[in-house]
Scaffold this active site. Structure first.
Site, mmCIF file in Angstrom:
data_model
loop_
_atom_site.group_PDB
_atom_site.id
_atom_site.type_symbol
_atom_site.label_atom_id
_atom_site.label_comp_id
_atom_site.label_asym_id
_atom_site.label_seq_id
_atom_site.Cartn_x
_atom_site.Cartn_y
_atom_site.Cartn_z
ATOM 1 N N ARG A 1 17.916 57.621 48.408
ATOM 2 C CA ARG A 1 17.188 58.639 47.312
ATOM 3 C C ARG A 1 18.046 59.041 46.484
ATOM 4 N NH1 ARG A 1 16.053 63.254 45.823
ATOM 5 N NH2 ARG A 1 16.986 64.367 47.628
ATOM 6 N N GLN A 2 17.816 59.013 45.168
ATOM 7 C CA GLN A 2 18.565 60.032 44.247
ATOM 8 C C GLN A 2 17.672 60.714 43.644
ATOM 9 O OE1 GLN A 2 21.864 60.276 44.112
ATOM 10 N NE2 GLN A 2 23.049 58.816 44.055
ATOM 11 N N SER A 3 17.954 61.956 43.056
ATOM 12 C CA SER A 3 17.183 63.010 42.578
ATOM 13 C C SER A 3 16.618 62.666 41.189
ATOM 14 C CB SER A 3 17.863 64.063 42.420
ATOM 15 O OG SER A 3 17.887 64.820 43.695
ATOM 16 N N SER A 4 17.167 61.732 40.289
ATOM 17 C CA SER A 4 16.739 61.160 39.082
ATOM 18 C C SER A 4 17.451 59.912 38.568
ATOM 19 C CB SER A 4 17.257 62.363 37.931
ATOM 20 O OG SER A 4 18.937 62.538 38.113
#
Length: 363
Positions: free
Chosen positions: A28-31
Site C-alpha cells: 500500500r501507498q497512501s496516495s
C-alpha cells in the site's frame, strides 16, 4: 529484504501449520503521487515476497494484495484490498501477514486491533521489517499494540501539521481555494473576474433577480423561461480553463448566492466534518455546511474583486437564500406566479432579456 533474522529461526514462532496457510504480502501507498514518487519504496514492498519464501513458504502460497495502492489507511471502509486479508484470516486460510511496516496495514487503532484480534483467534502471524510476531504471545501482543498506537499518533501529527499549515496560509489569504464561476486565477496567482463579459452579466443578473423575486425557485424559473445559461470554466481534463455554458439548476444557484466570494470576501473553513454523520465508503460525507459567519475559521473582506456589495449579501449569509414560496421582504410586489411579468418592471425585464440573449449567443 530476503534475509531471515536469527531470532526468527530460533524462537519457534513459525510452525508447520503456519506454512500450510497463505503468506499474504500487503502492499500500500497512501496516495497516487506517492506511488509515482516513491518507486523504490514500492519495490521494497513487493520484495517481501522473497522474504516470505525465505521464511519457508512456497512461492505458490504467497499472495500479493496491492489493490490499496494510492489509498490512505486512515479508514478500512475505503480500502477494498484490506478486506481481503481480513476475510482470508477469518476463514483460517492465512499463516502469515507481511507488511514493510505496521502503518501499511492500518493507521486507525480500531482497524489495527481488529486485525490483531483476528490473527490471535486464527493463529496467524504478523511480520514487518523488524521481525515476526505471534499475537498469542503476550510480549508480541504488547509490542503490536504499541506499534499500532504509534502509527495512529503519527497519522494524527501529520494531519495536525498539515491543517496548521493550511490555516496559517489561509489566514494571510494566500491559500489557493477553488474559485466559483465568474472568477479566474491569473498566471501570477491573483484572482480576477472572468474576462468574458457575458459570464459577469449572468452572475449579476442572478443576484439582481434574487433581490427582486426573493426565492431561488423564482430566479430559476426566470432563467429557464428566458433560456439563460451560466458560464463556467472547466477545472480539469483536456479542456481545462475553457468556457462552457450550462443550463442553471437550483443547487448551483443556492451555492452561488451563498458564496461570500461574490461580495469580495476570502473565506476558509465554512464547513466542518461531523464523524457521526460519515457514511462508509463516502469520503466527503458528514460535512456540516452553512455555519454562521462567526464560526468560519478565516474571513478577509475586500480580498477579492466583488460582484456585489457586502451589504447586499448579508441577508444570504444570515440564512438565505430561500428556495420556496416564502413571505417576501416588506414592500415586495407579491407571490411570483403567472403574473410575475406584470409587476416586473419593463426596464428590468428588457435588461434581463438582453443579458439572456448575450449569454446564449455562443451556445
Amino acid at each position: 529484504m530476503s534475509r531471515v533474522l536469527l531470532r526468527e529461526r530460533g524462537d519457534g514462532k513459525i510452525q508447520g501449520r503456519h506454512r500450510e496457510g497463505l503468506a499474504i504480502v500487503y502492499v500500500r501507498q497512501s496516495s497516487r503521487q506517492q506511488v509515482l514518487d516513491h518507486a523504490e519504496s514500492t519495490r521494497l514492498k513487493y520484495g517481501l515476497v522473497e522474504r516470505a519464501v525465505a521464511l519457508g513458504w512456497p512461492a505458490s502460497r504467497v499472495m500479493v494484495i496491492d489493490e490499496d495502492l494510492g489509498r490512505s489507511a486512515a479508514r478500512a471502509a475505503e480500502r477494498p484490498g484490506f478486506a481481503r486479508p481480513v476475510t482470508e484470516i477469518t476463514m483460517g486460510h492465512v499463516g502469515l501477514v507481511l507488511g514493510l511496516e505496521m502503518s501499511r496495514l492500518a493507521r486507525a487503532g480500531q482497524d489495527w486491533h481488529q486485525l490483531v484480534e483476528l490473527c490471535t483467534l486464527a493463529g496467524a502471524l504478523l511480520a514487518d521489517a523488524d521481525g515476526v510476531y505471534d499475537p498469542n504471545w503476550y510480549n508480541d501482543r504488547l509490542l503490536l499494540g504499541l506499534k499500532g498506537t504509534m502509527t495512529e499518533v503519527e497519522l494524527h501529527l501529520i494531519k495536525q501539521r498539515m491543517a496548521s499549515g493550511r490555516l496559517a496560509k489561509a489566514g494571510r489569504g494566500e491559500l489557493a481555494l477553488p474559485l466559483p464561476t465568474g472568477y479566474v486565477r491569473t498566471s501570477s496567482g491573483e484572482v480576477a473576474l472572468d474576462p468574458d463579459e457575458q459570464v459577469q452579466s449572468v452572475i449579476r443578473l442572478v443576484f439582481h433577480l434574487f433581490e427582486q423575486l426573493g426565492t431561488v425557485h423564482a430566479v430559476l424559473r426566470f432563467l429557464v423561461e428566458h433560456q439563460v445559461q451560466t458560464g463556467m470554466r472547466e477545472r480539469s481534463g483536456p479542456g481545462k480553463g475553457e468556457l462552457v455554458w450550462r443550463p442553471p439548476h437550483q443547487q448551483a444557484l443556492i451555492n452561488l448566492l451563498r458564496n461570500p466570494a461574490y461580495a469580495g470576501s476570502y473565506a476558509y473553513g465554512r464547513s466542518r466534518t461531523d464523524s457521526a454523520r460519515r457514511l462508509p465508503g463516502r469520503e466527503h460525507s458528514g460535512r456540516v455546511r452553512h455555519l454562521d459567519t462567526d464560526q468560519w475559521l478565516v474571513r478577509i473582506e475586500g480580498a477579492l474583486p466583488a460582484y456585489i456589495g457586502i451589504e447586499q449579501t448579508s441577508a444570504t449569509l444570515r440564512g438565505w437564500p430561500r428556495t420556496g414560496h416564502t413571505p417576501r421582504p416588506s414592500g415586495h410586489p407579491g407571490r411570483v406566479g403567472r403574473c410575475w411579468a406584470a409587476w416586473w418592471s419593463a426596464g428590468a425585464a428588457a435588461s434581463a432579456c438582453r443579458w439572456a440573449t448575450r449569454a446564449t449567443a455562443r451556445d
